[in-house]
Design a protein around this motif. Structure first.
Motif, PDB file in Angstrom:
ATOM      1  N   PHE A 171       4.141  -3.623 -13.959  1.00 12.44           N
ATOM      2  CA  PHE A 171       4.210  -4.932 -13.310  1.00 12.44           C
ATOM      3  C   PHE A 171       3.809  -6.029 -14.300  1.00 12.44           C
ATOM      4  O   PHE A 171       4.459  -7.065 -14.382  1.00 12.44           O
ATOM      5  N   LYS A 172       2.734  -5.780 -15.020  1.00  7.07           N
ATOM      6  CA  LYS A 172       2.228  -6.770 -15.983  1.00  7.07           C
ATOM      7  C   LYS A 172       3.249  -7.038 -17.084  1.00  7.07           C
ATOM      8  O   LYS A 172       3.387  -8.170 -17.543  1.00  7.07           O
ATOM      9  N   GLU A 173       3.968  -5.999 -17.502  1.00  4.91           N
ATOM     10  CA  GLU A 173       5.000  -6.163 -18.535  1.00  4.91           C
ATOM     11  C   GLU A 173       6.109  -7.102 -18.084  1.00  4.91           C
ATOM     12  O   GLU A 173       6.755  -7.742 -18.905  1.00  4.91           O
ATOM     13  N   LYS A 174       6.317  -7.206 -16.788  1.00  2.29           N
ATOM     14  CA  LYS A 174       7.348  -8.089 -16.230  1.00  2.29           C
ATOM     15  C   LYS A 174       6.781  -9.453 -15.856  1.00  2.29           C
ATOM     16  O   LYS A 174       7.474 -10.287 -15.284  1.00  2.29           O
ATOM     17  N   GLY A 175       5.495  -9.686 -16.146  1.00  2.00           N
ATOM     18  CA  GLY A 175       4.880 -10.978 -15.894  1.00  2.00           C
ATOM     19  C   GLY A 175       4.203 -11.134 -14.545  1.00  2.00           C
ATOM     20  O   GLY A 175       3.821 -12.237 -14.167  1.00  2.00           O
ATOM     21  N   TYR A 176       4.019 -10.028 -13.817  1.00  2.00           N
ATOM     22  CA  TYR A 176       3.360 -10.086 -12.515  1.00  2.00           C
ATOM     23  C   TYR A 176       1.881  -9.761 -12.663  1.00  2.00           C
ATOM     24  O   TYR A 176       1.497  -8.932 -13.469  1.00  2.00           O
ATOM     25  N   GLU A 177       1.070 -10.407 -11.847  1.00  4.48           N
ATOM     26  CA  GLU A 177      -0.359 -10.124 -11.795  1.00  4.48           C
ATOM     27  C   GLU A 177      -0.589  -9.121 -10.668  1.00  4.48           C
ATOM     28  O   GLU A 177      -0.105  -9.310  -9.553  1.00  4.48           O
ATOM     29  N   VAL A 178      -1.309  -8.036 -10.957  1.00  6.14           N
ATOM     30  CA  VAL A 178      -1.587  -7.023  -9.939  1.00  6.14           C
ATOM     31  C   VAL A 178      -3.072  -6.716  -9.933  1.00  6.14           C
ATOM     32  O   VAL A 178      -3.678  -6.513 -10.988  1.00  6.14           O
ATOM     33  N   THR A 179      -3.649  -6.697  -8.724  1.00  4.24           N
ATOM     34  CA  THR A 179      -5.048  -6.312  -8.578  1.00  4.24           C
ATOM     35  C   THR A 179      -5.160  -5.270  -7.468  1.00  4.24           C
ATOM     36  O   THR A 179      -4.329  -5.222  -6.563  1.00  4.24           O
ATOM     37  N   GLU A 180      -6.183  -4.462  -7.574  1.00  7.39           N
ATOM     38  CA  GLU A 180      -6.456  -3.466  -6.538  1.00  7.39           C
ATOM     39  C   GLU A 180      -7.183  -4.141  -5.385  1.00  7.39           C
ATOM     40  O   GLU A 180      -8.021  -5.015  -5.604  1.00  7.39           O
ATOM     41  N   GLU A 181      -6.870  -3.733  -4.178  1.00 10.27           N
ATOM     42  CA  GLU A 181      -7.538  -4.229  -2.977  1.00 10.27           C
ATOM     43  C   GLU A 181      -8.354  -3.065  -2.425  1.00 10.27           C
ATOM     44  O   GLU A 181      -7.841  -2.248  -1.667  1.00 10.27           O
ATOM     45  N   LEU A 182      -9.619  -2.962  -2.832  1.00 12.62           N
ATOM     46  CA  LEU A 182     -10.445  -1.792  -2.547  1.00 12.62           C
ATOM     47  C   LEU A 182     -11.041  -1.770  -1.138  1.00 12.62           C
ATOM     48  O   LEU A 182     -11.648  -0.775  -0.749  1.00 12.62           O
ATOM     49  N   GLU A 183     -10.871  -2.820  -0.375  1.00 10.18           N
ATOM     50  CA  GLU A 183     -11.464  -2.896   0.956  1.00 10.18           C
ATOM     51  C   GLU A 183     -10.601  -2.258   2.043  1.00 10.18           C
ATOM     52  O   GLU A 183     -10.992  -2.239   3.196  1.00 10.18           O
ATOM     53  N   GLU A 184      -9.445  -1.764   1.697  1.00  9.65           N
ATOM     54  CA  GLU A 184      -8.530  -1.193   2.677  1.00  9.65           C
ATOM     55  C   GLU A 184      -8.720   0.317   2.786  1.00  9.65           C
ATOM     56  O   GLU A 184      -9.221   0.963   1.873  1.00  9.65           O
ATOM     57  N   TYR A 185      -8.276   0.882   3.902  1.00  9.02           N
ATOM     58  CA  TYR A 185      -8.410   2.317   4.155  1.00  9.02           C
ATOM     59  C   TYR A 185      -7.580   3.132   3.174  1.00  9.02           C
ATOM     60  O   TYR A 185      -8.028   4.154   2.661  1.00  9.02           O
ATOM     61  N   ASN A 186      -6.369   2.705   2.903  1.00  6.07           N
ATOM     62  CA  ASN A 186      -5.483   3.377   1.955  1.00  6.07           C
ATOM     63  C   ASN A 186      -5.380   2.554   0.679  1.00  6.07           C
ATOM     64  O   ASN A 186      -5.599   1.339   0.706  1.00  6.07           O
ATOM     65  N   PRO A 187      -5.043   3.187  -0.438  1.00  3.80           N
ATOM     66  CA  PRO A 187      -4.896   2.425  -1.680  1.00  3.80           C
ATOM     67  C   PRO A 187      -3.944   1.250  -1.475  1.00  3.80           C
ATOM     68  O   PRO A 187      -2.820   1.418  -0.997  1.00  3.80           O
ATOM     69  N   SER A 188      -4.418   0.057  -1.836  1.00  3.05           N
ATOM     70  CA  SER A 188      -3.668  -1.169  -1.610  1.00  3.05           C
ATOM     71  C   SER A 188      -3.762  -2.059  -2.841  1.00  3.05           C
ATOM     72  O   SER A 188      -4.738  -2.008  -3.582  1.00  3.05           O
ATOM     73  N   PHE A 189      -2.742  -2.881  -3.009  1.00  4.05           N
ATOM     74  CA  PHE A 189      -2.651  -3.745  -4.174  1.00  4.05           C
ATOM     75  C   PHE A 189      -2.148  -5.110  -3.754  1.00  4.05           C
ATOM     76  O   PHE A 189      -1.462  -5.253  -2.751  1.00  4.05           O
ATOM     77  N   ILE A 190      -2.489  -6.104  -4.580  1.00  5.38           N
ATOM     78  CA  ILE A 190      -1.981  -7.458  -4.384  1.00  5.38           C
ATOM     79  C   ILE A 190      -1.240  -7.842  -5.657  1.00  5.38           C
ATOM     80  O   ILE A 190      -1.803  -7.782  -6.754  1.00  5.38           O
ATOM     81  N   LEU A 191       0.001  -8.217  -5.498  1.00  4.40           N
ATOM     82  CA  LEU A 191       0.831  -8.645  -6.618  1.00  4.40           C
ATOM     83  C   LEU A 191       1.076 -10.141  -6.457  1.00  4.40           C
ATOM     84  O   LEU A 191       1.325 -10.608  -5.346  1.00  4.40           O
ATOM     85  N   ASP A 195       0.838  -1.199   0.000  1.00  5.86           N
ATOM     86  CA  ASP A 195       0.000   0.000   0.000  1.00  5.86           C
ATOM     87  C   ASP A 195       0.872   1.247   0.000  1.00  5.86           C
ATOM     88  O   ASP A 195       2.079   1.168  -0.244  1.00  5.86           O
ATOM     89  N   THR A 196       0.278   2.375   0.301  1.00  6.54           N
ATOM     90  CA  THR A 196       0.947   3.671   0.223  1.00  6.54           C
ATOM     91  C   THR A 196       1.909   3.934   1.370  1.00  6.54           C
ATOM     92  O   THR A 196       2.650   4.911   1.332  1.00  6.54           O
ATOM     93  N   ASN A 197       1.889   3.121   2.387  1.00  6.64           N
ATOM     94  CA  ASN A 197       2.728   3.257   3.578  1.00  6.64           C
ATOM     95  C   ASN A 197       2.444   4.533   4.366  1.00  6.64           C
ATOM     96  O   ASN A 197       3.243   4.952   5.187  1.00  6.64           O
ATOM     97  N   LYS A 198       1.342   5.159   4.091  1.00  7.30           N
ATOM     98  CA  LYS A 198       0.911   6.326   4.865  1.00  7.30           C
ATOM     99  C   LYS A 198      -0.570   6.560   4.580  1.00  7.30           C
ATOM    100  O   LYS A 198      -1.085   6.149   3.546  1.00  7.30           O
ATOM    101  N   ASP A 199      -1.231   7.208   5.526  1.00  6.84           N
ATOM    102  CA  ASP A 199      -2.628   7.547   5.319  1.00  6.84           C
ATOM    103  C   ASP A 199      -2.729   8.633   4.259  1.00  6.84           C
ATOM    104  O   ASP A 199      -1.912   9.548   4.214  1.00  6.84           O
ATOM    105  N   VAL A 200      -3.729   8.493   3.407  1.00 10.00           N
ATOM    106  CA  VAL A 200      -3.932   9.477   2.348  1.00 10.00           C
ATOM    107  C   VAL A 200      -5.284  10.160   2.529  1.00 10.00           C
ATOM    108  O   VAL A 200      -6.188   9.618   3.167  1.00 10.00           O
TER     109      VAL A 200
END
Length: 134
Positions: A71-91, A49-54
């Motif tokens: 990330f996708k160009e390097k072969g990683y799957e990335v999704t948004e994790e919308l249930e968190e307080y701050n912008p978060s992602f799962i790779l 995540d952002t490592n700080k409150d936004v």
């Protein structure tokens, strides 16, 4: 907080309980963005995540402007994790049972996360009016 390494743990698929440690990997300061790292069924999951409150307007701006394509160009799957307080992602990426290969992958992931987060914070500068709700 200073980071020097991340530990990758294997979790049980059914229960989520930790089964064993798979390895410890040296990382850069970009690891500050990483909140969870584990492997289930051969897939490494990196939660970051952002490592700080936004502010509310920053939340939307970050999701709009965060570059998942690098990330996708390097072969990683990335999704948004919308249930968190701050912008978060799962790779996600496949686990490889070779410490050196995993060291390279984890270092690459940490660097990509660090670069992407720093870039998105620069990209949202001056966009408060555009994203603020009236």
């Amino acid at each position: 907080m200073d980071f020097s390494s991340l530990v990758l743990m294997e979790r049980e698929n059914e229960t989520g309980f930790v089964k064993k440690e798979l390895g410890s990997y040296k990382v850069s300061e970009g690891a500050l963005f990483i909140k969870k790292l584990y492997m289930i069924d051969g897939v490494v999951n990196v939660f970051f995540d952002t490592n700080k409150d936004v502010e509310e307007w920053e939340y939307s701006a970050i999701y709009d402007l965060f570059n998942v394509d690098c990330f996708k160009e390097k072969g990683y799957e990335v999704t948004e994790e919308l249930e968190e307080y701050n912008p978060s992602f799962i790779l996600k990426f496949d686990y490889v049972d070779d410490h050196n290969v995993m060291q390279e992958k984890i270092s690459e992931v940490v660097d990509l996360i660090d670069q992407s987060m720093n870039k998105v914070f620069k990209d949202i500068e001056g966009k408060e009016e555009e994203y603020k709700e009236d």
